[in-house]
Design a protein around this motif. Structure first.
Motif, PDB file in Angstrom:
ATOM      1  N   LEU A 161     -16.302  29.650   3.496  1.00 61.51           N
ATOM      2  CA  LEU A 161     -16.370  30.897   2.735  1.00 61.51           C
ATOM      3  C   LEU A 161     -16.816  30.644   1.300  1.00 61.51           C
ATOM      4  O   LEU A 161     -17.551  31.441   0.719  1.00 61.51           O
ATOM      5  CB  LEU A 161     -15.006  31.591   2.742  1.00 61.51           C
ATOM      6  CG  LEU A 161     -14.598  32.272   4.042  1.00 61.51           C
ATOM      7  CD1 LEU A 161     -13.150  32.758   3.944  1.00 61.51           C
ATOM      8  CD2 LEU A 161     -15.520  33.440   4.367  1.00 61.51           C
ATOM      9  N   TRP A 162     -16.382  29.545   0.734  1.00 57.47           N
ATOM     10  CA  TRP A 162     -16.807  29.172  -0.614  1.00 57.47           C
ATOM     11  C   TRP A 162     -18.326  29.048  -0.668  1.00 57.47           C
ATOM     12  O   TRP A 162     -18.982  29.600  -1.555  1.00 57.47           O
ATOM     13  CB  TRP A 162     -16.148  27.840  -0.999  1.00 57.47           C
ATOM     14  CG  TRP A 162     -16.567  27.292  -2.333  1.00 57.47           C
ATOM     15  CD1 TRP A 162     -17.716  26.630  -2.632  1.00 57.47           C
ATOM     16  CD2 TRP A 162     -15.821  27.362  -3.558  1.00 57.47           C
ATOM     17  NE1 TRP A 162     -17.750  26.263  -3.957  1.00 57.47           N
ATOM     18  CE2 TRP A 162     -16.603  26.708  -4.550  1.00 57.47           C
ATOM     19  CE3 TRP A 162     -14.593  27.886  -3.913  1.00 57.47           C
ATOM     20  CZ2 TRP A 162     -16.172  26.576  -5.866  1.00 57.47           C
ATOM     21  CZ3 TRP A 162     -14.164  27.757  -5.228  1.00 57.47           C
ATOM     22  CH2 TRP A 162     -14.948  27.117  -6.188  1.00 57.47           C
ATOM     23  N   GLY A 163     -18.890  28.348   0.290  1.00 57.77           N
ATOM     24  CA  GLY A 163     -20.342  28.181   0.318  1.00 57.77           C
ATOM     25  C   GLY A 163     -21.068  29.498   0.513  1.00 57.77           C
ATOM     26  O   GLY A 163     -22.084  29.768  -0.136  1.00 57.77           O
ATOM     27  N   MET A 164     -20.549  30.353   1.410  1.00 58.49           N
ATOM     28  CA  MET A 164     -21.194  31.629   1.675  1.00 58.49           C
ATOM     29  C   MET A 164     -21.151  32.544   0.456  1.00 58.49           C
ATOM     30  O   MET A 164     -22.107  33.268   0.167  1.00 58.49           O
ATOM     31  CB  MET A 164     -20.507  32.323   2.859  1.00 58.49           C
ATOM     32  CG  MET A 164     -20.609  31.568   4.170  1.00 58.49           C
ATOM     33  SD  MET A 164     -22.287  31.444   4.813  1.00 58.49           S
ATOM     34  CE  MET A 164     -22.547  33.082   5.458  1.00 58.49           C
ATOM     35  N   ALA A 165     -20.040  32.522  -0.257  1.00 53.84           N
ATOM     36  CA  ALA A 165     -19.879  33.433  -1.404  1.00 53.84           C
ATOM     37  C   ALA A 165     -20.516  32.901  -2.674  1.00 53.84           C
ATOM     38  O   ALA A 165     -21.099  33.667  -3.450  1.00 53.84           O
ATOM     39  CB  ALA A 165     -18.394  33.702  -1.643  1.00 53.84           C
ATOM     40  N   MET A 166     -20.427  31.580  -2.891  1.00 51.22           N
ATOM     41  CA  MET A 166     -20.851  31.015  -4.164  1.00 51.22           C
ATOM     42  C   MET A 166     -22.304  30.566  -4.162  1.00 51.22           C
ATOM     43  O   MET A 166     -22.912  30.416  -5.210  1.00 51.22           O
ATOM     44  CB  MET A 166     -19.952  29.826  -4.547  1.00 51.22           C
ATOM     45  CG  MET A 166     -18.469  30.163  -4.593  1.00 51.22           C
ATOM     46  SD  MET A 166     -18.095  31.550  -5.706  1.00 51.22           S
ATOM     47  CE  MET A 166     -18.493  30.798  -7.275  1.00 51.22           C
ATOM     48  N   GLY A 167     -22.861  30.313  -2.972  1.00 53.25           N
ATOM     49  CA  GLY A 167     -24.270  29.960  -2.901  1.00 53.25           C
ATOM     50  C   GLY A 167     -24.526  28.491  -3.175  1.00 53.25           C
ATOM     51  O   GLY A 167     -23.630  27.656  -3.183  1.00 53.25           O
TER      52      GLY A 167
END
Length: 472
Positions: A161-167
């Motif tokens: 989720l961190w990767g999906m949200a933060m890019g």
């Protein structure tokens, strides 16, 4: 009859003063189930445990809803975080969106002690669904809490989720994700996810060969873990690379494997997304009818699943097909609908919006309207530069060559086409638009002059190529 019995039992519980105690017991039972399911959802027992959660879905959702309504923040956050992998794997990302927003408003921006990860999952899930603006302060608090912990999360799915949200952290650095490497746990699934994240960062930076090597390692990791969601993602990314290189047979085979894994999971929105990718590949291979069928099917599935981003991508695909057959009016209609449907707020959605704007520019250029095309490309440039997507900037450089040609500047067109190759890290083989623009620039300049200017563009460093785009 069942509803009458339920209402009667609820009245008796209230009269006995037992409602709240039984609510907590029910919530704790559901929480125990999702916590036991968590690690098993990311391994070889994935399908078995998804089925178990399917059977209890109404109970799980009721427990979460009642916890939120009762302002039972700890149970609500833990239930939401525990359910998140289930929702994503099943393609039900919107299921918890309302509860997450309501819960974030209830908690506020002060992170509850001992629930830092659960709070982060809640807020990151909101950010990755496109509902970001209202929750910017919540997101900052969540990020600070995660960074302060300085260790891998107990719940590996939080890293995803961190990767999906933060890019993408910084596509231009040599070690692009080193700053956030601490988020990657030692378990096999997390290690494979870390490889996938590295690969996407390298791909955004135009390092396509390095990205493919990392994807191959990620594929082996997800396969060893027996986890299908990761396999589907990696196969789709490898299909994209094969498509860029013009190896359409391999690309179509890879996207087929990706779709098979998503179908096993019952993830309709992911199936629809892969149908869009297959439509693009089929169009490149000259199968316009097959591409149209895939695009229309993706649109139907996305509407049914409530996946606005996938719906926008399907409409963009159909708009591109309409332009290719010369129906510019239908192309504009589909693309404008796609842009209106596509949410904003996080980098994945913004990537889709950028592609739609590029396609609108190409459609305007096909009608000879250089000014309108340039306006669309400027909007796309601002979005792509903001998210450091070098591959997208490469496509934009190539599209801008069409404006240069409409202005009669063949030299600039050839230079932009070369810059596109420099940014992407390879030529865009089997791309009909690039082939058409290349042929037009070559015809205007002559073969030798075109090759000289194109080679100059293809030899540019990343910063030099980006500077060339910036003058527009």
């Amino acid at each position: 009859m069942l509803e009458t019995i339920r209402a009667f039992c609820a009245e008796q519980l209230t009269a006995a003063g037992e409602t709240e105690r039984l609510r907590r017991l029910h919530a704790d039972h559901c929480l125990d189930l999702v916590l036991r399911a968590g690690p098993r959802l990311l391994g070889a027992e994935q399908l078995e445990w998804l089925a178990r959660l399917d059977a209890e879905r109404d109970n799980l959702h009721a427990a979460l809803r009642r916890a939120v309504e009762a302002a039972d923040i700890e149970r609500a956050l833990r239930l939401l975080a525990g359910l998140m992998p289930y929702w994503w794997l099943r393609g039900l990302r919107s299921e918890g969106a309302g509860a997450a927003r309501e819960l974030a408003r209830l908690v506020g921006t002060r992170v509850p002690a001992g629930l830092e990860e659960e709070y982060a999952v809640c807020v990151l899930s909101i950010a990755s669904s496109g509902s970001r603006a209202e929750f910017d302060e919540h997101l900052r608090s969540a990020v600070e809490a995660v960074l302060a912990a300085g260790r891998p999360p107990r719940q590996p799915f939080m890293t995803m989720l961190w990767g999906m949200a933060m890019g993408i952290p910084d596509a231009g650095t040599r070690e692009p994700v080193a700053d956030h490497r601490f988020l990657v746990g030692s378990d096999p699934w997390s290690q494979a996810l870390g490889r996938l994240g590295d690969a996407l960062t390298l791909l955004y930076g135009g390092r396509i060969d390095d990205a493919e090597r990392e994807l191959t390692e990620a594929l082996a990791g997800f396969r060893a873990a027996g986890e299908r969601w990761g396999l589907s993602l990696v196969h789709a990314e490898l299909a994209g690379i094969a498509g860029v290189r013009g190896d359409l047979g391999r690309a179509l085979a890879l996207v087929g494997e990706s779709m098979a894994a998503s179908r096993e999971l019952g993830a309709d929105d992911d199936v629809a997304d892969r149908l869009c990718l297959r439509a693009e590949l089929r169009a490149r291979a000259g199968d316009d009818e097959g591409a149209r069928r895939d695009g229309e099917r993706a649109m139907r599935i996305a509407r049914r699943a409530g996946a606005a981003d996938v719906l926008a991508r399907a409409e963009q695909t159909l708009g591109r097909l309409a332009r290719a057959r010369g129906d510019l009016g239908e192309a504009r209609r589909m693309l404008e609908a796609a842009l209106a449907a596509c949410p904003g707020g996080w980098f994945g959605f913004e990537e889709t919006r950028t592609l739609i704007m590029i396609e609108l520019g190409l459609t305007a250029g096909a009608g000879g309207d250089a000014a309108t095309a340039l306006n669309w490309y400027r909007g796309a440039l601002a979005a792509a530069a903001g998210h450091q997507n070098t591959a997208m900037l490469a496509a934009l450089a190539e599209a801008l060559s069409g404006v240069a040609l409409l202005d009669g500047d063949g030299d600039r067109a050839a230079l932009l086409l070369g810059a596109g190759t420099a940014l992407r890290g390879t030529t865009a083989a089997a791309d009909a638009d690039v082939a058409r623009l290349t042929a037009a620039a070559r015809a205007r300049l002559g073969g030798a002059a075109f090759e000289e200017t194109f080679t100059r563009g293809a030899s540019m460093a990343r910063e030099e190529a980006l500077a060339l785009l910036g003058v527009w």
